[in-house]
Design an enzyme around this catalytic site. Sequence first.
Site, short mmCIF file in Angstrom:
data_model
loop_
_atom_site.label_atom_id
_atom_site.label_comp_id
_atom_site.label_asym_id
_atom_site.label_seq_id
_atom_site.Cartn_x
_atom_site.Cartn_y
_atom_site.Cartn_z
N CYS B 89 -6.37 -1.05 18.54
CA CYS B 89 -6.37 -0.62 19.95
C CYS B 89 -7.29 0.57 20.17
CB CYS B 89 -4.95 -0.28 20.40
SG CYS B 89 -3.84 -1.66 20.20
N HIS B 377 -3.99 -3.52 29.20
CA HIS B 377 -4.48 -3.04 27.92
C HIS B 377 -5.08 -4.19 27.11
CE1 HIS B 377 -4.87 -1.17 24.11
NE2 HIS B 377 -3.69 -1.49 23.62
N CYS B 408 -3.30 5.65 20.19
CA CYS B 408 -2.63 5.09 19.02
C CYS B 408 -3.21 3.71 18.74
CB CYS B 408 -1.13 4.98 19.26
SG CYS B 408 -0.72 4.06 20.75
#
Lengths: 285, 422
Positions: B89, B377, B408
């Site tokens: 991510c 996302h 994160c």
Amino acid sequence: MPADTIVLESMPSMGGAAARSLVPSRDKRARVPSSTFEVRDLVQETARLADYARVCGFTLRDTVPATWLHVLAFPLHIQALGSQDSTIRLMGAVHVANRMTMLRPVSVSERLTIGVRADNVRPHRRGALVDLVADIRSGDETVWDGVSTYLASGMTAPGDAPDGSHEPFEAVTPHARWRVPARTAKDYRRVSGDPNPIHTNRLAAKAFGFPRPIVHGMWTHARALAALEGSLGSSYSVGVDFVKPVLLPGTIGFSSSHEDGVTTADVTTKDGTKPHLRMRVEAVS
Amino acid sequence: MSHNAVVIGGNRIPFAKSNGPYADASNHDMLTAALDGLVARYGLSGARMGEVAAGAVLKHPSDFNLTREAVLSSALAANTPACDLQQACGTGLETTVYIANKIALGQIDSGISGGVDSTSDAPITVSDPLRRILLKASAARSAADRMKAFAQVRPRHLAPKAPSVTEPRTGLSMGEHQALTTEAWGITREEQDTIAEASHHKLAQAWEDGFFDDLVTPYLGVARDAILRPDTSVEKLAKLKPVFGGPQGTMTAGNSTALSDGAATVLLASEEWAKEHNQPILARIVDAEVAAVDHPGGADLLLGPVAAAGRMLARQGLTLDDFALVEIHEAFASTVATTLKAWNDEDYCRGLGLDGALGTIDPSILNVTGSSLAAGHPFAATGARIVPTLAKLLQERGPGSRGLISMCAAGGQGVVAILEAV
């Protein structure tokens, strides 16, 4: 070499000895042979190691995991208890504890000499305990040793059985959860050669009092050790107690903690309230 | 040798829910769209850029050169080199750091970073045993050997395999990991729903104000982030059932990010190149760091960025008080809440090897135009959404304004960076 070492030409196949060891012994007094059974210059197969590593969750490396060396020694466990002098039958016995020490990293390309003897028959409140003591050498150097403790239910051994209760277990919060499909036992049978039908056959499992087949304890052990593989040093000793079998298919939890050079880990029910396997890993200097 | 790497601007396509308006678009399609929008906005048609770096978390094997192929499909010069990078991510921020570092070292004077992900067009692969059998068959020298290999195929091998969303070592999904963290840090449902509500309201306001007009290009009929719900509220969010952490859990579909599709890009250059080409300069990339925690050993999976932020601030001689704005990627509302708590936890920070707690921030400087809960996302794209957004916000606040990014990522990792308005 001790006088009573029986050197085998090659690793015995497990089918025959295993079938023999399914026949219950009439003599209920636990007795084991005094001989050491040995196979020399055993070649490790990379393809089988790769298969083993995939089934158990290890990374395939040039150096092998401690549990793999146990698998290599296992046919000699059956051999030791399959001989005429033995009244303990491995197939009906329960693997209750295992200790082993990796004295130095062992490469998959090393030829190994493996010796196993049965020893230390002692009473237990539910039968008799026996240790299968194994050592593995590369040339003259001992590189690994292991003690597998089996419980032969209903057998007797002289002496009083000690109080065999487990250390109390405090519930943990698992930080990993592994799904264990029924296939796992078939896969592990392929890579370990352990033919015990209790792991793969529903009827056999029922015959031994389990509602469903149970996964091999040494798979659970290997899976838990694999979860720590990044922090295992070049030499270590690892001990496990098999507390409660894992029914297939199933989901299990894992948690570990590390303190003062000692890693303790538990394989538990998925909610962390009951243990299946308790493990302790210590670096060997 | 040392140059200022600056953010000129960015472009992304609106983000959308999985299997929504972009269901038929591939990673290649979306990344190309985002690149072409950037090219159009900054007049880069036919230009040879120093390098383009982008990536995707869910990637088809045939997309081994995803970014280079997207460059070839875009209006950039065909002799613009490109590479794929992947940092879960954190990909969109990692690619930005990679390009900025090359600019700072003088190896290139301009470049584009980015990321893309499609959870609609996720790769499906054959099972591991079938793959090994097929490989064995293709390596076989004789027909007989080939047949021997094929003879091993079993019906169960034929079931296709969708990409797993679980951590390989723990078997827990990211949400399940975060549920453990949420409980351990005592984050309440209300705290999480409040963060989610604020994210939607702030993103809606920013769209309303036209803030994204020069950061986003419409795609396939979508002109605004399609996950955004301007009218959501803590009351509405409170009605949702928990999806992680069991029946007593506090994490819901409302305070966790949705599976999303989208792509984002960032235009970076040396300060000299930007001036020479009459391009705007929003902010410079000051510093960055990646860190990781031992999540298989039980550490909080998504608190990787805390150690990274602590070390980076110490190195720069900065504290949280020195920042005008802070962006904490909203993987889950509770990730934001625990990150803020961890920053202010003396013992936790010392346990990471830091000199002490990082401290607190004024909530009004956090994620001021919303974040991933509202925007969506698409894993690899998010970093490249945040960088230009923050750079533009800092530029509005005036030279010297600093911004902190904390992201994160899977694998217990975290990427952080500092931007400063020029």
